[in-house]
Scaffold this active site. Sequence first.
Site, PDB file in Angstrom:
ATOM      1  N   TYR A   1      -7.888 -12.475   4.330  1.00 39.33           N
ATOM      2  CA  TYR A   1      -8.283 -11.078   4.526  1.00 39.33           C
ATOM      3  C   TYR A   1      -9.311 -10.926   5.649  1.00 39.33           C
ATOM      4  O   TYR A   1      -9.001 -11.236   6.806  1.00 39.33           O
ATOM      5  CB  TYR A   1      -8.764 -10.530   3.182  1.00 39.33           C
ATOM      6  CG  TYR A   1      -8.459  -9.059   2.953  1.00 39.33           C
ATOM      7  CD1 TYR A   1      -7.235  -8.517   3.337  1.00 39.33           C
ATOM      8  CD2 TYR A   1      -9.371  -8.219   2.342  1.00 39.33           C
ATOM      9  CE1 TYR A   1      -6.941  -7.175   3.117  1.00 39.33           C
ATOM     10  CE2 TYR A   1      -9.089  -6.873   2.105  1.00 39.33           C
ATOM     11  CZ  TYR A   1      -7.873  -6.361   2.501  1.00 39.33           C
ATOM     12  OH  TYR A   1      -7.592  -5.033   2.284  1.00 39.33           O
TER      13      TYR A   1
ATOM     14  N   TRP B   1      -3.967   6.101   3.009  1.00 44.89           N
ATOM     15  CA  TRP B   1      -5.344   5.658   3.215  1.00 44.89           C
ATOM     16  C   TRP B   1      -5.968   6.411   4.384  1.00 44.89           C
ATOM     17  O   TRP B   1      -5.299   6.755   5.357  1.00 44.89           O
ATOM     18  CB  TRP B   1      -5.379   4.152   3.495  1.00 44.89           C
ATOM     19  CG  TRP B   1      -5.585   3.301   2.283  1.00 44.89           C
ATOM     20  CD1 TRP B   1      -6.724   2.654   1.919  1.00 44.89           C
ATOM     21  CD2 TRP B   1      -4.634   3.003   1.245  1.00 44.89           C
ATOM     22  NE1 TRP B   1      -6.541   1.971   0.729  1.00 44.89           N
ATOM     23  CE2 TRP B   1      -5.265   2.165   0.299  1.00 44.89           C
ATOM     24  CE3 TRP B   1      -3.304   3.362   1.041  1.00 44.89           C
ATOM     25  CZ2 TRP B   1      -4.609   1.694  -0.836  1.00 44.89           C
ATOM     26  CZ3 TRP B   1      -2.655   2.896  -0.087  1.00 44.89           C
ATOM     27  CH2 TRP B   1      -3.306   2.073  -1.008  1.00 44.89           C
TER      28      TRP B   1
ATOM     29  N   TRP C   1      -8.501   5.820   6.989  1.00 45.42           N
ATOM     30  CA  TRP C   1      -8.507   5.450   8.408  1.00 45.42           C
ATOM     31  C   TRP C   1      -7.144   4.963   8.870  1.00 45.42           C
ATOM     32  O   TRP C   1      -6.830   5.052  10.051  1.00 45.42           O
ATOM     33  CB  TRP C   1      -9.652   4.514   8.750  1.00 45.42           C
ATOM     34  CG  TRP C   1      -9.685   3.103   8.216  1.00 45.42           C
ATOM     35  CD1 TRP C   1      -9.088   2.599   7.103  1.00 45.42           C
ATOM     36  CD2 TRP C   1     -10.408   2.015   8.810  1.00 45.42           C
ATOM     37  NE1 TRP C   1      -9.403   1.265   6.951  1.00 45.42           N
ATOM     38  CE2 TRP C   1     -10.205   0.888   7.987  1.00 45.42           C
ATOM     39  CE3 TRP C   1     -11.222   1.878   9.932  1.00 45.42           C
ATOM     40  CZ2 TRP C   1     -10.769  -0.366   8.267  1.00 45.42           C
ATOM     41  CZ3 TRP C   1     -11.785   0.643  10.204  1.00 45.42           C
ATOM     42  CH2 TRP C   1     -11.554  -0.455   9.386  1.00 45.42           C
ATOM     43  N   ASP C   2      -6.310   4.500   7.948  1.00 41.20           N
ATOM     44  CA  ASP C   2      -4.921   4.206   8.309  1.00 41.20           C
ATOM     45  C   ASP C   2      -4.221   5.465   8.814  1.00 41.20           C
ATOM     46  O   ASP C   2      -3.505   5.425   9.821  1.00 41.20           O
ATOM     47  CB  ASP C   2      -4.155   3.674   7.096  1.00 41.20           C
ATOM     48  CG  ASP C   2      -4.655   2.329   6.617  1.00 41.20           C
ATOM     49  OD1 ASP C   2      -3.957   1.326   6.815  1.00 41.20           O
ATOM     50  OD2 ASP C   2      -5.756   2.284   6.032  1.00 41.20           O
TER      51      ASP C   2
ATOM     52  N   TYR D   1       0.847  -1.202   0.000  1.00 38.26           N
ATOM     53  CA  TYR D   1       0.000   0.000   0.000  1.00 38.26           C
ATOM     54  C   TYR D   1       0.885   1.255   0.000  1.00 38.26           C
ATOM     55  O   TYR D   1       1.216   1.792   1.057  1.00 38.26           O
ATOM     56  CB  TYR D   1      -0.908   0.007   1.231  1.00 38.26           C
ATOM     57  CG  TYR D   1      -1.745  -1.238   1.384  1.00 38.26           C
ATOM     58  CD1 TYR D   1      -2.885  -1.437   0.615  1.00 38.26           C
ATOM     59  CD2 TYR D   1      -1.410  -2.214   2.319  1.00 38.26           C
ATOM     60  CE1 TYR D   1      -3.669  -2.576   0.769  1.00 38.26           C
ATOM     61  CE2 TYR D   1      -2.182  -3.357   2.482  1.00 38.26           C
ATOM     62  CZ  TYR D   1      -3.308  -3.531   1.701  1.00 38.26           C
ATOM     63  OH  TYR D   1      -4.070  -4.658   1.858  1.00 38.26           O
TER      64      TYR D   1
ATOM     65  N   TYR E   1       0.507  -0.113  -7.453  1.00 36.54           N
ATOM     66  CA  TYR E   1      -0.764  -0.411  -6.806  1.00 36.54           C
ATOM     67  C   TYR E   1      -1.922  -0.167  -7.778  1.00 36.54           C
ATOM     68  O   TYR E   1      -1.901   0.787  -8.563  1.00 36.54           O
ATOM     69  CB  TYR E   1      -0.953   0.474  -5.566  1.00 36.54           C
ATOM     70  CG  TYR E   1      -2.307   0.322  -4.919  1.00 36.54           C
ATOM     71  CD1 TYR E   1      -2.567  -0.747  -4.072  1.00 36.54           C
ATOM     72  CD2 TYR E   1      -3.335   1.229  -5.177  1.00 36.54           C
ATOM     73  CE1 TYR E   1      -3.825  -0.910  -3.492  1.00 36.54           C
ATOM     74  CE2 TYR E   1      -4.581   1.075  -4.604  1.00 36.54           C
ATOM     75  CZ  TYR E   1      -4.823   0.004  -3.763  1.00 36.54           C
ATOM     76  OH  TYR E   1      -6.063  -0.150  -3.206  1.00 36.54           O
TER      77      TYR E   1
ATOM     78  N   GLU F   1      -0.037  -7.174   8.535  1.00 40.68           N
ATOM     79  CA  GLU F   1      -1.365  -6.607   8.290  1.00 40.68           C
ATOM     80  C   GLU F   1      -2.425  -7.362   9.094  1.00 40.68           C
ATOM     81  O   GLU F   1      -3.316  -6.755   9.692  1.00 40.68           O
ATOM     82  CB  GLU F   1      -1.684  -6.676   6.801  1.00 40.68           C
ATOM     83  CG  GLU F   1      -2.963  -5.971   6.402  1.00 40.68           C
ATOM     84  CD  GLU F   1      -3.201  -6.000   4.895  1.00 40.68           C
ATOM     85  OE1 GLU F   1      -4.162  -5.346   4.453  1.00 40.68           O
ATOM     86  OE2 GLU F   1      -2.427  -6.661   4.165  1.00 40.68           O
TER      87      GLU F   1
ATOM     88  N   GLY G   1     -13.970  -0.672   4.933  1.00 47.66           N
ATOM     89  CA  GLY G   1     -12.658  -1.013   5.448  1.00 47.66           C
ATOM     90  C   GLY G   1     -12.449  -2.505   5.603  1.00 47.66           C
ATOM     91  O   GLY G   1     -11.341  -2.959   5.849  1.00 47.66           O
TER      92      GLY G   1
ATOM     93  N   ASP H   1     -13.206  -5.184   3.278  1.00 46.08           N
ATOM     94  CA  ASP H   1     -13.630  -5.345   1.892  1.00 46.08           C
ATOM     95  C   ASP H   1     -14.430  -6.608   1.577  1.00 46.08           C
ATOM     96  O   ASP H   1     -15.488  -6.542   0.965  1.00 46.08           O
ATOM     97  CB  ASP H   1     -12.396  -5.331   0.975  1.00 46.08           C
ATOM     98  CG  ASP H   1     -11.513  -4.120   1.203  1.00 46.08           C
ATOM     99  OD1 ASP H   1     -11.803  -3.318   2.103  1.00 46.08           O
ATOM    100  OD2 ASP H   1     -10.524  -3.978   0.472  1.00 46.08           O
TER     101      ASP H   1
END
Length: 444
Positions: A367, A41, A43-44, A37, A89, A411, A175, A177
Site C-alpha cells: 500500500y 470516493w 479525491w478519486d 472499491y 466493501y 492501483e 488518502g 492510510d
Amino acid sequence: MSEPIVIDPDALIEQARAILQANDVNGIFIKPGTYQYPHQWNWDAALVALGLSHFDRPRAEQEIRSLLKGQWKDGMLPHVVYHNGASDYFPTPDFWQIERSPNAPEGVLTSGIVQPPLLATCVRLMHERAPDREASLAFVREIYPALYRWHRWLRTARDPENTGLVAIVHPWESGTDNAARFVEPMIRVIPTRVPAYQRKDFLHVREDERPIQAEYQRFIYLIDLFRQWGYDQETIYARSPFLVQDTLFNALMYRAQRDLRALAAELGEPTEEFDEWLATTRYAFNARLWSEEHGLYFAYDLRARRVLEENGCATFIPLFAGLASERQARRLVEEHLRNPEEYAPDGTRYYVPSQAKNNLFFEPRRYWRGPVWIIINWMVMEGLRRYGYHELAETIRQHSLELVQKSGFMEYYDPRDGTGCGATGFSWTAALTIEMLAGQPVPA
C-alpha cells in the site's frame, strides 16, 4: 537496466477511456476500481472528472455533481458516498451510523470522515482548458457555493485555533492510510473497545499488499469513537487520540485554496478571506512542517506536540502546491528525489516510491509503504515543472506511462520491476494517464 518500454499514446488513451467507461455505475458515478472499491470516493472522483473532461465534459460535470450530493449540512464533503447502498466493501454504509449527526445529509448514505481537498484544483484545471469558457463558468458558478462551504468547513472545524494548518483525525483522511508518518501517532491509539467487524479488503487484493491487522483495528476504533460522539466536530478535535497536521493534506489544501480563489475572482466573488488564509498557511506550513536539518517536510502530531520525522513521498507535494521556496525545492530534489538511496532508481527501476527506500518501514508492495502511485507521480511531476526541473518531470512522466503500458491500470506498482499491485482497473490511474498524455501543465 533494461531498455525503456515503448509507449503507444493513442492506444493507452483508448484503453484508459475504456476503463472509465467500464467502471461507470449507471451514469451516476465512476467506481475507483473494478472490484475493490465499488462506491464513490472523494479525491478519486475529482481525478476521474479531470480525466473525463478531455473527452466527455458533461459526464465529468455529472461526476462532480454526484459527489456533491453527499455534502453534509455543515459543509463537510465525506470521503465516500454510497450511491448504490451496501456491497461487499467494508465499512458498509450502516457501519458509519451518520444518522447520529444532525448534519448528515438526508437521503444519501456517506462515510463520516473526509479526504484531501483535490476537487477545487481539478475544477480549475477543467475550467482553464474548457473549449467553451462561458458554459464552463456557468458550471463553476453552479458548484462554487458547495466548494466554498467545503473549504470553509475545513478551515473552521479542523483548524479552530486559526493556525493556518488543518488537522486530520483519521489516517484514512490523508488518502495515504498506512503511511509510515502515521506509525508513531497510531501506536499511541489504544483500542479499548473495538466493535465487531470483518475485513473485506482481502477479497480482491493480496493480504501482503494491504495494511496490517494492528493498523486496521485502530482505524475501526477511531470510527467507533466518532460514532459515539455523534460526529460532533468540536468533540472530535478536542478528544480524538489521533490529531495530525499532515504534510500532504495541508499542501493540497493550500493548492485548492489558491485554485478556489482564482475561480472566485473570475466569478466576482470576494477573495479577501482566501488571501488572509493563504498568507497564514504559507507561513505556518514552512515554520512548522519544514525541517532545515533534514531538508524535508514532515507532518506534525498535535497530540504529542512533535514533528513526525518520517521520509515519505508526502514531502514532495508542497512542490505541487507552490509552497516551497526555490532553495527548499532544490534541497528536496537534489538531496532526496535524485538520491538513489531514497527515491531515484537504483535497485528499483521506477520513480517515485511512496516511502524512501532507506527507511525502516519501506515495503515495495504494501500500500503506502513503498509502491509507486500514479497520483503521486503526477503531483511530483507537475511540482517539478513549476520549479523548472523539466527533464526530471519528463522522466517521471515516462516512468508512469511505462508502468501502465507494462502492467495495466493498477492501483499501485512495485518500484523494483513495475509489476502491478492492489486493485485492478483503477480509475484514477486511467484518468491521470489521459491527463499526462492529453493535458497541459497545471496553472500556477
